[in-house]
Write a protein that holds these residues in place. Sequence first.
Motif, PDB file in Angstrom:
ATOM      1  N   UNK A   1      31.162   4.713  -8.334  1.00 21.83           N
ATOM      2  CA  UNK A   1      31.933   4.479  -9.562  1.00 21.83           C
ATOM      3  C   UNK A   1      33.337   5.066  -9.520  1.00 21.83           C
ATOM      4  N   UNK A   2      33.482   6.226  -8.869  1.00 22.55           N
ATOM      5  CA  UNK A   2      34.776   6.913  -8.901  1.00 22.55           C
ATOM      6  C   UNK A   2      35.404   7.111  -7.534  1.00 22.55           C
ATOM      7  N   UNK A   3      34.686   6.745  -6.478  1.00 19.85           N
ATOM      8  CA  UNK A   3      35.208   6.926  -5.131  1.00 19.85           C
ATOM      9  C   UNK A   3      35.135   8.356  -4.642  1.00 19.85           C
ATOM     10  N   UNK A   4      34.403   9.215  -5.339  1.00 16.75           N
ATOM     11  CA  UNK A   4      34.321  10.619  -4.974  1.00 16.75           C
ATOM     12  C   UNK A   4      33.240  10.877  -3.931  1.00 16.75           C
ATOM     13  N   UNK A   5      33.566  11.661  -2.951  1.00 13.25           N
ATOM     14  CA  UNK A   5      32.584  12.122  -1.977  1.00 13.25           C
ATOM     15  C   UNK A   5      32.206  13.555  -2.334  1.00 13.25           C
ATOM     16  N   UNK A   6      31.037  13.715  -2.917  1.00 17.00           N
ATOM     17  CA  UNK A   6      30.556  15.032  -3.320  1.00 17.00           C
ATOM     18  C   UNK A   6      29.324  15.351  -2.489  1.00 17.00           C
ATOM     19  N   UNK A   7      29.343  16.473  -1.831  1.00 18.88           N
ATOM     20  CA  UNK A   7      28.282  16.827  -0.885  1.00 18.88           C
ATOM     21  C   UNK A   7      27.038  17.326  -1.611  1.00 18.88           C
ATOM     22  N   UNK A   8      25.914  16.681  -1.373  1.00 18.78           N
ATOM     23  CA  UNK A   8      24.631  17.122  -1.921  1.00 18.78           C
ATOM     24  C   UNK A   8      24.144  18.315  -1.110  1.00 18.78           C
ATOM     25  N   UNK A   9      23.895  19.438  -1.803  1.00 23.38           N
ATOM     26  CA  UNK A   9      23.606  20.690  -1.108  1.00 23.38           C
ATOM     27  C   UNK A   9      22.339  21.333  -1.667  1.00 23.38           C
ATOM     28  N   UNK A  10      21.163  20.954  -1.151  1.00 22.58           N
ATOM     29  CA  UNK A  10      19.929  21.626  -1.583  1.00 22.58           C
ATOM     30  C   UNK A  10      19.761  22.949  -0.856  1.00 22.58           C
ATOM     31  N   UNK A  11      19.329  23.972  -1.596  1.00 17.47           N
ATOM     32  CA  UNK A  11      19.234  25.324  -1.028  1.00 17.47           C
ATOM     33  C   UNK A  11      17.925  25.981  -1.445  1.00 17.47           C
ATOM     34  N   UNK A  12      17.403  26.886  -0.608  1.00 19.66           N
ATOM     35  CA  UNK A  12      16.190  27.617  -1.003  1.00 19.66           C
ATOM     36  C   UNK A  12      16.485  28.528  -2.191  1.00 19.66           C
ATOM     37  N   UNK A  13      15.458  28.818  -2.999  1.00 19.96           N
ATOM     38  CA  UNK A  13      15.669  29.616  -4.210  1.00 19.96           C
ATOM     39  C   UNK A  13      16.342  30.955  -3.974  1.00 19.96           C
ATOM     40  N   UNK A  14      15.981  31.630  -2.878  1.00 22.27           N
ATOM     41  CA  UNK A  14      16.543  32.958  -2.661  1.00 22.27           C
ATOM     42  C   UNK A  14      18.023  32.916  -2.269  1.00 22.27           C
ATOM     43  N   UNK A  15      18.516  31.737  -1.936  1.00 20.90           N
ATOM     44  CA  UNK A  15      19.942  31.565  -1.664  1.00 20.90           C
ATOM     45  C   UNK A  15      20.648  31.016  -2.900  1.00 20.90           C
ATOM     46  N   UNK A  16      20.050  29.995  -3.487  1.00 21.80           N
ATOM     47  CA  UNK A  16      20.672  29.312  -4.623  1.00 21.80           C
ATOM     48  C   UNK A  16      20.841  30.228  -5.832  1.00 21.80           C
ATOM     49  N   UNK A  17      19.762  30.904  -6.230  1.00 25.85           N
ATOM     50  CA  UNK A  17      19.771  31.676  -7.459  1.00 25.85           C
ATOM     51  C   UNK A  17      20.851  32.743  -7.528  1.00 25.85           C
ATOM     52  N   UNK A  18      20.907  33.656  -6.564  1.00 23.73           N
ATOM     53  CA  UNK A  18      21.933  34.704  -6.616  1.00 23.73           C
ATOM     54  C   UNK A  18      23.361  34.157  -6.584  1.00 23.73           C
TER      55      UNK A  18
END
Length: 584
Positions: free
Chosen positions: A430-447
């Motif tokens: 829709x907007x031509x944006x390249x946004x990187x999908x970044x899944x992370x483990x909880x102990x990395x993501x949360x903090x």
Amino acid sequence: MTHRMSTTTFTRRSLLGLGAAALTATSLAACGSGTGSSESGASDTGGSGARSSEGTIDNDGILRIGALVATSNVFPENFNVFGGGESAPGNALFWETLFRISSTDGSALVPNLGEDVEYTEGGKVATYTLRDDVTWNDGEKFTSKDVAFTYGFIYEEPGTEPDAEGNLPWLAKAIETPDEQTVVVTYNEPQYTQDLPLSLYYPIYPEHIYKDLDRQNYLDKDPVGTGPGRLKNFSGQQIEIEIRDDYWGEVSPDLAEVHIVPSGTAGNIESQITQGEVDWSQGGAPGVVTNFVTMEDHNGYYYYPDGSTRGIIMATHKGPTQDPAVRRALRAGADMGIVAEAAGIAYTVPSVSGLDTGIYASMLKDEYKSPMTPDVEAAKKELADAGWTVNEQGHLEKDGQEYPLKLAIQNDNPAEMTTMPIVVDQWSTNLGLTIEFTPLPPDVFGPAQAKGDYELSLWTTNAAGGAFQAFTMYMHSKIYEIGDEVADGNYGRWQMPDAAQEAIMAITQTPPDQVDAIIEHCQVLQQAVAEDAPYIPVQSNGAGGMFSTKKWSGLEEASEIDYFPRVDGYNNVVQTIAQFTPST
């Protein structure tokens, strides 16, 4: 002047330092499509009923329920929800609160063990009137002494002097019990909003059992509660609870016992329900509407929003998302209805304010009453008018500087691992944006999220429990410094406008019977979110319910009831099992 509790629209705030993040710990095992598939019979209200309700199993009076359990797949033998470690499922069949939370009218309070609460002294005094026909399951009478005992250990010692940090004790004096049906709680400050968190998290305990026990360490293996249940037998793989014939509330006359078993993996519980070994279970894996429901004509599934919202939090303190125009463009540039349909578990899309359009129907401004929809042309105009372009790499660019973006999520939720790449793809299309999908483990993501490291991250954006709870994490008192390890839900560091801050404070000072005033304050908050776009509402949080009608019928859709059918949550399971009748 006195103010009585209204059961129309009732809002509450958090209790005893429970932050917004703690108050919205919602199981996301059930998140899915709001539209579903017409071939499966999915309804627009969240799910699909069974195509057959003809009974095929002899009814022995036992309702078998699947419940989530820890990775050990063994239930802990403890029903003390205030201590003793992890508690077993089914505790809501024993413990009850003074009021229950309605799933309509902005989380109204409905009388339960309490018949009424009256506020005086500007909200500093709450006087409760209790039912006089309630007994504990050991035969002892339920009285005001039990409420005073429970609220006493919740609020701790009374006093009128502030502590070293300037905080007053909750209670100005000891809780009073003028008679067996009356409780008087006197606070140091107005507390019009306290009964909702009390109703969500703090059931009443029997004084005659617990007064001499070490409550915080006691393993309760034989719970004495006011609920309809009496423990018959316990094993790590099955909890057998018999239904009392002297329960004060409504129960199905055909229901003799409830047996709770581990739900296990999604495939395991779906198989058990399809075979008629389990009658009802909370949860549902991605695609449940089109997969599980179509396995067998007696299979059904409904989704029940709980008033909280999952959304994409946008950093207001760093990168291009500091610009409200970029935030509004990202919000308008993705169709969350398509995202919901891809998940296939009948969750609904909230309004642009983040509030559920069913639970908050009576409180939403007219322009926010419908689920959020995309407007790609408006999104492009927002970017252009603010001087932003999208370069060949798909990055936002302004004043000669480009800004690559990432969407960070926690990688332990199957539905979100399915749906968030679709959001990223829509931004690209829709907007031509390249946004990187970044899944992370909880102990990395949360903090990292707490510290404010992410420009785009997925988490709970609005808490359940009324207008105050929905926006409490954005109060000015909860704006944390970048790098702070605790952000209490406001991970994007949004500073709401002064008018919104005044509105949320006004809610806490408004008597609950002044419904129109509470709605007016709530609508100021809605408008602030709609205009400033601190987050992108994705889904109305809640829980799904898978069921079979081979033996029992009666489970209803969210639009037909005023409670939340789920195994956990005080009073909800009691309301749910009361509706089951034998399939014929």
